[in-house]
Design a protein around this motif. Sequence first.
Motif, PDB file in Angstrom:
ATOM      1  N   THR A  23      14.365  30.553  49.628  1.00 56.99           N
ATOM      2  CA  THR A  23      13.357  31.133  50.521  1.00 56.99           C
ATOM      3  C   THR A  23      12.004  31.175  49.830  1.00 56.99           C
ATOM      4  O   THR A  23      11.895  31.586  48.673  1.00 56.99           O
ATOM      5  N   ARG A  24      10.975  30.749  50.551  1.00 57.27           N
ATOM      6  CA  ARG A  24       9.596  30.800  50.048  1.00 57.27           C
ATOM      7  C   ARG A  24       8.770  31.687  50.971  1.00 57.27           C
ATOM      8  O   ARG A  24       8.770  31.510  52.188  1.00 57.27           O
ATOM      9  N   LEU A  25       8.069  32.655  50.380  1.00 58.34           N
ATOM     10  CA  LEU A  25       7.183  33.551  51.121  1.00 58.34           C
ATOM     11  C   LEU A  25       5.746  33.229  50.737  1.00 58.34           C
ATOM     12  O   LEU A  25       5.380  33.298  49.554  1.00 58.34           O
ATOM     13  N   VAL A  26       4.937  32.874  51.732  1.00 57.25           N
ATOM     14  CA  VAL A  26       3.564  32.427  51.493  1.00 57.25           C
ATOM     15  C   VAL A  26       2.583  33.395  52.146  1.00 57.25           C
ATOM     16  O   VAL A  26       2.692  33.670  53.347  1.00 57.25           O
ATOM     17  N   PRO A  27       1.611  33.931  51.374  1.00 60.68           N
ATOM     18  CA  PRO A  27       0.612  34.839  51.968  1.00 60.68           C
ATOM     19  C   PRO A  27      -0.367  34.076  52.852  1.00 60.68           C
ATOM     20  O   PRO A  27      -0.799  32.978  52.511  1.00 60.68           O
ATOM     21  N   GLU A  28      -0.722  34.660  54.000  1.00 55.61           N
ATOM     22  CA  GLU A  28      -1.713  34.069  54.905  1.00 55.61           C
ATOM     23  C   GLU A  28      -2.885  35.030  55.016  1.00 55.61           C
ATOM     24  O   GLU A  28      -2.707  36.226  55.236  1.00 55.61           O
ATOM     25  N   ARG A  29      -4.096  34.498  54.884  1.00 54.93           N
ATOM     26  CA  ARG A  29      -5.291  35.331  54.802  1.00 54.93           C
ATOM     27  C   ARG A  29      -6.183  35.185  56.035  1.00 54.93           C
ATOM     28  O   ARG A  29      -6.168  34.148  56.705  1.00 54.93           O
ATOM     29  N   ASP A  30      -6.984  36.215  56.294  1.00 55.51           N
ATOM     30  CA  ASP A  30      -7.970  36.137  57.372  1.00 55.51           C
ATOM     31  C   ASP A  30      -9.265  35.557  56.825  1.00 55.51           C
ATOM     32  O   ASP A  30      -9.335  35.136  55.659  1.00 55.51           O
ATOM     33  N   GLU A  31     -10.313  35.535  57.652  1.00 54.88           N
ATOM     34  CA  GLU A  31     -11.574  34.910  57.231  1.00 54.88           C
ATOM     35  C   GLU A  31     -12.248  35.661  56.085  1.00 54.88           C
ATOM     36  O   GLU A  31     -13.123  35.119  55.406  1.00 54.88           O
ATOM     37  N   LEU A  32     -11.823  36.910  55.847  1.00 57.92           N
ATOM     38  CA  LEU A  32     -12.390  37.689  54.740  1.00 57.92           C
ATOM     39  C   LEU A  32     -11.569  37.570  53.457  1.00 57.92           C
ATOM     40  O   LEU A  32     -11.924  38.140  52.429  1.00 57.92           O
ATOM     41  N   GLY A  33     -10.469  36.841  53.553  1.00 57.92           N
ATOM     42  CA  GLY A  33      -9.640  36.654  52.362  1.00 57.92           C
ATOM     43  C   GLY A  33      -8.543  37.689  52.207  1.00 57.92           C
ATOM     44  O   GLY A  33      -7.810  37.670  51.213  1.00 57.92           O
ATOM     45  N   ASN A  34      -8.393  38.581  53.180  1.00 60.83           N
ATOM     46  CA  ASN A  34      -7.354  39.598  53.110  1.00 60.83           C
ATOM     47  C   ASN A  34      -6.021  39.027  53.595  1.00 60.83           C
ATOM     48  O   ASN A  34      -5.969  38.302  54.590  1.00 60.83           O
ATOM     49  N   VAL A  35      -4.933  39.366  52.891  1.00 55.42           N
ATOM     50  CA  VAL A  35      -3.605  38.913  53.305  1.00 55.42           C
ATOM     51  C   VAL A  35      -3.178  39.743  54.516  1.00 55.42           C
ATOM     52  O   VAL A  35      -3.054  40.964  54.436  1.00 55.42           O
ATOM     53  N   VAL A  36      -2.970  39.067  55.628  1.00 52.83           N
ATOM     54  CA  VAL A  36      -2.637  39.779  56.867  1.00 52.83           C
ATOM     55  C   VAL A  36      -1.219  39.477  57.362  1.00 52.83           C
ATOM     56  O   VAL A  36      -0.618  40.292  58.070  1.00 52.83           O
ATOM     57  N   THR A  37      -0.697  38.307  57.025  1.00 52.79           N
ATOM     58  CA  THR A  37       0.662  37.952  57.421  1.00 52.79           C
ATOM     59  C   THR A  37       1.343  37.200  56.285  1.00 52.79           C
ATOM     60  O   THR A  37       0.690  36.736  55.349  1.00 52.79           O
ATOM     61  N   VAL A  38       2.666  37.087  56.405  1.00 53.84           N
ATOM     62  CA  VAL A  38       3.440  36.340  55.418  1.00 53.84           C
ATOM     63  C   VAL A  38       4.270  35.294  56.160  1.00 53.84           C
ATOM     64  O   VAL A  38       5.001  35.623  57.104  1.00 53.84           O
ATOM     65  N   LEU A  39       4.129  34.042  55.756  1.00 52.30           N
ATOM     66  CA  LEU A  39       4.919  32.952  56.318  1.00 52.30           C
ATOM     67  C   LEU A  39       6.159  32.771  55.451  1.00 52.30           C
ATOM     68  O   LEU A  39       6.054  32.614  54.239  1.00 52.30           O
ATOM     69  N   ILE A  40       7.327  32.812  56.088  1.00 52.04           N
ATOM     70  CA  ILE A  40       8.589  32.731  55.351  1.00 52.04           C
ATOM     71  C   ILE A  40       9.344  31.481  55.795  1.00 52.04           C
ATOM     72  O   ILE A  40       9.606  31.289  56.982  1.00 52.04           O
ATOM     73  N   VAL A  41       9.700  30.631  54.822  1.00 50.36           N
ATOM     74  CA  VAL A  41      10.461  29.411  55.094  1.00 50.36           C
ATOM     75  C   VAL A  41      11.802  29.528  54.380  1.00 50.36           C
ATOM     76  O   VAL A  41      11.852  29.729  53.165  1.00 50.36           O
ATOM     77  N   ILE A  42      12.890  29.415  55.145  1.00 52.03           N
ATOM     78  CA  ILE A  42      14.237  29.572  54.604  1.00 52.03           C
ATOM     79  C   ILE A  42      14.951  28.222  54.666  1.00 52.03           C
ATOM     80  O   ILE A  42      15.186  27.678  55.749  1.00 52.03           O
ATOM     81  N   HIS A  43      15.277  27.687  53.509  1.00 56.49           N
ATOM     82  CA  HIS A  43      15.902  26.359  53.412  1.00 56.49           C
ATOM     83  C   HIS A  43      17.361  26.510  53.018  1.00 56.49           C
ATOM     84  O   HIS A  43      17.687  27.110  51.989  1.00 56.49           O
ATOM     85  N   ASP A  44      18.271  25.985  53.842  1.00 51.60           N
ATOM     86  CA  ASP A  44      19.708  26.079  53.595  1.00 51.60           C
ATOM     87  C   ASP A  44      20.116  25.056  52.539  1.00 51.60           C
ATOM     88  O   ASP A  44      19.960  23.847  52.739  1.00 51.60           O
ATOM     89  N   VAL A  45      20.640  25.541  51.414  1.00 49.24           N
ATOM     90  CA  VAL A  45      21.064  24.644  50.328  1.00 49.24           C
ATOM     91  C   VAL A  45      22.570  24.750  50.109  1.00 49.24           C
ATOM     92  O   VAL A  45      23.066  24.452  49.023  1.00 49.24           O
ATOM     93  N   SER A  46      23.297  25.176  51.155  1.00 45.56           N
ATOM     94  CA  SER A  46      24.746  25.380  51.023  1.00 45.56           C
ATOM     95  C   SER A  46      25.461  24.088  50.633  1.00 45.56           C
ATOM     96  O   SER A  46      26.366  24.103  49.787  1.00 45.56           O
ATOM     97  N   GLU A  47      25.070  22.971  51.246  1.00 49.22           N
ATOM     98  CA  GLU A  47      25.729  21.694  50.939  1.00 49.22           C
ATOM     99  C   GLU A  47      25.509  21.312  49.483  1.00 49.22           C
ATOM    100  O   GLU A  47      26.447  20.906  48.784  1.00 49.22           O
TER     101      GLU A  47
END
Length: 216
Positions: free
Chosen positions: A122-146
């Motif tokens: 899992t990778r969590l990436v900070p997302e910023r507004d036009e002022l540079g403040n972190v307002v949301t977090v984008l989370i990508v979950i990659h299945d590596v079970s195989e």
Amino acid sequence: FYGIDGTIDGTISLAQDVSERLMAEAEIIDRERTLETLLQNLPDAVVRVGRDGRHIFANPACESVLGMPSTEIIGKTIQELPLPPRLRESWMGRVKKVLASGKTLDVEDTLESPAGLRYHETRLVPERDELGNVVTVLIVIHDVSERHGVERSLSDSEERFRVTFEEAPIAMLLIGDDARIIAGNAAACALLGYSPEELAGKTIYAPRLVAGLLMT
């Protein structure tokens, strides 16, 4: 425009070329449509979480991770997801860490899903507004079970080979392309009169080794 008596004598028309603006807007719409298509068909689960831990976006692949449709995930907080309490606390803690630090975070998870035990990167990436403040977090979950299953099978195979090699009653040597001994089992060490450390690295042409091998 008006004449002296107040009647309309004529009109003035102004034309502004907005082609560039319309092309730019069309390009933005096209990019957004392409991104939306990509996210909707991506095999990785992707969610966007706000500062309050509430899900703003979730793609269809999230259902394979959480066992519920993406439409039901959107609007829910992390605490409202069908996850074990410990895991919910862990996920929320990660989001808070990224919001506070503004840095990308990579973690690994083991999760019991409808398809059984699954392993995720899992990778969590900070997302910023036009002022540079972190307002949301984008989370990508990659299945590596195989991949995890292949690695585990390889590890088990290597362990079986190691045990067989070490405990074999006959002398066995692992020799590299340069004719140097990589390892010898206990029977080989006893036969040739070397400790495992002494045997490793010697060539099979060493006089003492040649003599020992010829005697066998």
